[in-house]
Design an enzyme around this catalytic site. Sequence first.
Site, PDB file in Angstrom:
ATOM      1  N   GLU A  23     -52.888 -73.170  71.822  1.00 21.16           N
ATOM      2  CA  GLU A  23     -51.723 -73.363  71.316  1.00 21.16           C
ATOM      3  C   GLU A  23     -51.116 -71.853  70.576  1.00 21.16           C
ATOM      4  OE1 GLU A  23     -52.045 -76.391  67.554  1.00 21.16           O
ATOM      5  OE2 GLU A  23     -51.126 -74.471  66.554  1.00 21.16           O
ATOM      6  N   THR A  61     -45.327 -74.566  68.487  1.00 19.12           N
ATOM      7  CA  THR A  61     -45.937 -74.344  67.247  1.00 19.12           C
ATOM      8  C   THR A  61     -44.386 -74.549  66.841  1.00 19.12           C
ATOM      9  OG1 THR A  61     -46.152 -72.258  66.014  1.00 19.12           O
ATOM     10  CG2 THR A  61     -47.904 -73.986  65.691  1.00 19.12           C
ATOM     11  N   GLY A 122     -45.639 -81.338  59.265  1.00 15.36           N
ATOM     12  CA  GLY A 122     -44.874 -80.347  59.110  1.00 15.36           C
ATOM     13  C   GLY A 122     -45.221 -80.126  57.276  1.00 15.36           C
TER      14      GLY A 122
HETATM   15  P1  FAD Z   1     -49.635 -86.794  58.157  1.00 16.35           P
HETATM   16  O1  FAD Z   1     -50.150 -87.642  59.273  1.00 16.35           O
HETATM   17  O2  FAD Z   1     -48.377 -87.276  57.947  1.00 16.35           O
HETATM   18  O3  FAD Z   1     -50.687 -86.653  57.274  1.00 16.35           O
HETATM   19  C1  FAD Z   1     -50.187 -85.875  56.487  1.00 16.35           C
HETATM   20  C2  FAD Z   1     -50.891 -85.956  54.716  1.00 16.35           C
HETATM   21  O4  FAD Z   1     -50.700 -87.582  53.875  1.00 16.35           O
HETATM   22  C3  FAD Z   1     -52.530 -86.573  54.796  1.00 16.35           C
HETATM   23  O5  FAD Z   1     -52.533 -86.344  54.066  1.00 16.35           O
HETATM   24  C4  FAD Z   1     -52.803 -87.885  55.308  1.00 16.35           C
HETATM   25  O6  FAD Z   1     -54.063 -88.241  55.196  1.00 16.35           O
HETATM   26  C5  FAD Z   1     -51.372 -88.571  54.289  1.00 16.35           C
HETATM   27  N1  FAD Z   1     -50.400 -89.597  54.837  1.00 16.35           N
HETATM   28  C6  FAD Z   1     -50.390 -90.241  55.703  1.00 16.35           C
HETATM   29  N2  FAD Z   1     -49.712 -90.998  55.568  1.00 16.35           N
HETATM   30  C7  FAD Z   1     -49.679 -91.515  53.798  1.00 16.35           C
HETATM   31  C8  FAD Z   1     -49.153 -93.010  54.004  1.00 16.35           C
HETATM   32  N3  FAD Z   1     -48.684 -93.922  54.693  1.00 16.35           N
HETATM   33  N4  FAD Z   1     -49.829 -92.977  52.873  1.00 16.35           N
HETATM   34  C9  FAD Z   1     -50.306 -92.163  52.170  1.00 16.35           C
HETATM   35  N5  FAD Z   1     -50.539 -90.517  52.629  1.00 16.35           N
HETATM   36  C10 FAD Z   1     -50.609 -90.888  54.035  1.00 16.35           C
HETATM   37  N6  FAD Z   1     -47.363 -77.188  60.903  1.00 16.35           N
HETATM   38  C11 FAD Z   1     -46.342 -77.082  60.929  1.00 16.35           C
HETATM   39  O7  FAD Z   1     -45.235 -76.304  60.107  1.00 16.35           O
HETATM   40  N7  FAD Z   1     -45.629 -76.811  62.422  1.00 16.35           N
HETATM   41  C12 FAD Z   1     -46.537 -76.858  63.271  1.00 16.35           C
HETATM   42  O8  FAD Z   1     -45.835 -76.747  64.850  1.00 16.35           O
HETATM   43  C13 FAD Z   1     -47.877 -77.376  62.741  1.00 16.35           C
HETATM   44  N8  FAD Z   1     -48.701 -77.314  63.943  1.00 16.35           N
HETATM   45  C14 FAD Z   1     -49.924 -77.701  64.106  1.00 16.35           C
HETATM   46  C15 FAD Z   1     -50.583 -78.464  64.854  1.00 16.35           C
HETATM   47  C16 FAD Z   1     -52.384 -79.488  64.732  1.00 16.35           C
HETATM   48  C17 FAD Z   1     -53.436 -79.147  66.400  1.00 16.35           C
HETATM   49  C18 FAD Z   1     -52.979 -79.634  63.413  1.00 16.35           C
HETATM   50  C19 FAD Z   1     -53.641 -79.632  63.197  1.00 16.35           C
HETATM   51  C20 FAD Z   1     -51.801 -79.090  62.064  1.00 16.35           C
HETATM   52  C21 FAD Z   1     -50.391 -78.854  62.493  1.00 16.35           C
HETATM   53  N9  FAD Z   1     -49.405 -78.604  61.534  1.00 16.35           N
HETATM   54  C22 FAD Z   1     -48.210 -77.764  61.489  1.00 16.35           C
HETATM   55  C23 FAD Z   1     -49.925 -78.325  59.682  1.00 16.35           C
HETATM   56  C24 FAD Z   1     -49.187 -79.564  60.303  1.00 16.35           C
HETATM   57  O9  FAD Z   1     -47.728 -79.924  59.728  1.00 16.35           O
HETATM   58  C25 FAD Z   1     -49.856 -80.274  58.076  1.00 16.35           C
HETATM   59  O10 FAD Z   1     -51.290 -80.425  58.364  1.00 16.35           O
HETATM   60  C26 FAD Z   1     -48.850 -80.741  57.385  1.00 16.35           C
HETATM   61  O11 FAD Z   1     -49.045 -81.202  56.115  1.00 16.35           O
HETATM   62  C27 FAD Z   1     -49.666 -82.804  57.899  1.00 16.35           C
HETATM   63  O12 FAD Z   1     -49.295 -83.505  59.101  1.00 16.35           O
HETATM   64  P2  FAD Z   1     -49.482 -84.236  59.976  1.00 16.35           P
HETATM   65  O13 FAD Z   1     -48.538 -84.585  61.028  1.00 16.35           O
HETATM   66  O14 FAD Z   1     -50.916 -84.609  59.887  1.00 16.35           O
HETATM   67  O15 FAD Z   1     -49.279 -85.246  58.946  1.00 16.35           O
END
Ligand code: FAD
Length: 299
Positions: A23, A61, A122
């Site tokens: 990454e 990213t 994000g």
């Molecule tokens: P989600 O899967 O939507 O989860 C977010 C939160 O909401 C979690 O606590 C989850 O338990 C909760 N949740 C999910 N669905 C529901 C629901 N239906 N009801 C209630 N709660 C719910 N960030 C960036 O800005 N740019 C990047 O390029 C980037 N790359 C990343 C790469 C990796 C491998 C990882 C692990 C993270 C990366 N992130 C990046 C960080 C990420 O965007 C943040 O951690 C963000 O806060 C959560 O994204 P997610 O897609 O996991 O969200």
Amino acid sequence: MKLSEIYRKEQNLSSKKPVISIEIFPPKSEDAKDFDNKKEKLFNELCILNECYKPSLVSITYGAGGSSRERSNIIVKEIKENFDFNIVMPHFTCVCSDKKFIENYLDEIKTYGIKNILALKGDEPDNIEVCHRDFRFAYELVEFIKTKTELEIAVAGYPEGHISAKSLDEDIKHLKTKVNKGASVVFTQFFFENEKFYSYLEKLEKNKICLPVAAGLLPVISFEGLTRMVKLSGIKLSSKALNHFEKYKDSKEDTIKAGIEWTSIQADDLICNGIDGIHFYALNKARSTAEILKNIGLC
Ligand code: FAD
């Protein structure tokens, strides 16, 4: 190539090898000339890494840590044009974006020949004037991409639970929704103790989440950076890991060596345990990842 093909291909080999992914992030710069210089340096690092071991996948990213979203597209496009990685996978976040914007983005990356995407919620960008609420969670983005494109979709997983999740079990429930909506690979947050990852895999299995999971490893290059990232991600560092890095905090070189040592031991153990993939948070530098790959016999 598509994500599932690459994981299937490696798994079918008689000596199962993990898929190695890297990454990187778009260089942070508001000045076009400075950005070009930093971009050249980044591409040079990728060339150095390639000499040692060509990763199967490079992910870029999007808007993370304040980096420019437009520049993310430039990096994706140019890596696709100039390197021959099997997969170039942009990350893409949906927070504060409306459907039209997302459709335009998906059309744009199609013109670059992109076939895979890491779909994320994000974090809300600072100083944004208008924050659209078309998408609240990543599963909605997964669903949207699935209905609009042929892209194969990866999602994020958190072995210690996402920082805002009520509990790890709750977070895994939400991961399952992303999988049910069409994700085919999980890339995890970095962790420093493999036991946490193995216990996570067991929980995924119990929840019938059966797809490749790439283990996120962060080769530490600065103590300050480590403490910042640990705080932002909400992971808990064991006292063993903290002591390992703290004692070298005043020497950049010793910290890099300590990072290589720690991550090599982690990677070796993960491979012995037959994991699907290792996702290196390479921080735009080749050295640590290349030395780790050498230490574990991959180059
Ligand atoms: P989600 O899967 O939507 O989860 C977010 C939160 O909401 C979690 O606590 C989850 O338990 C909760 N949740 C999910 N669905 C529901 C629901 N239906 N009801 C209630 N709660 C719910 N960030 C960036 O800005 N740019 C990047 O390029 C980037 N790359 C990343 C790469 C990796 C491998 C990882 C692990 C993270 C990366 N992130 C990046 C960080 C990420 O965007 C943040 O951690 C963000 O806060 C959560 O994204 P997610 O897609 O996991 O969200």
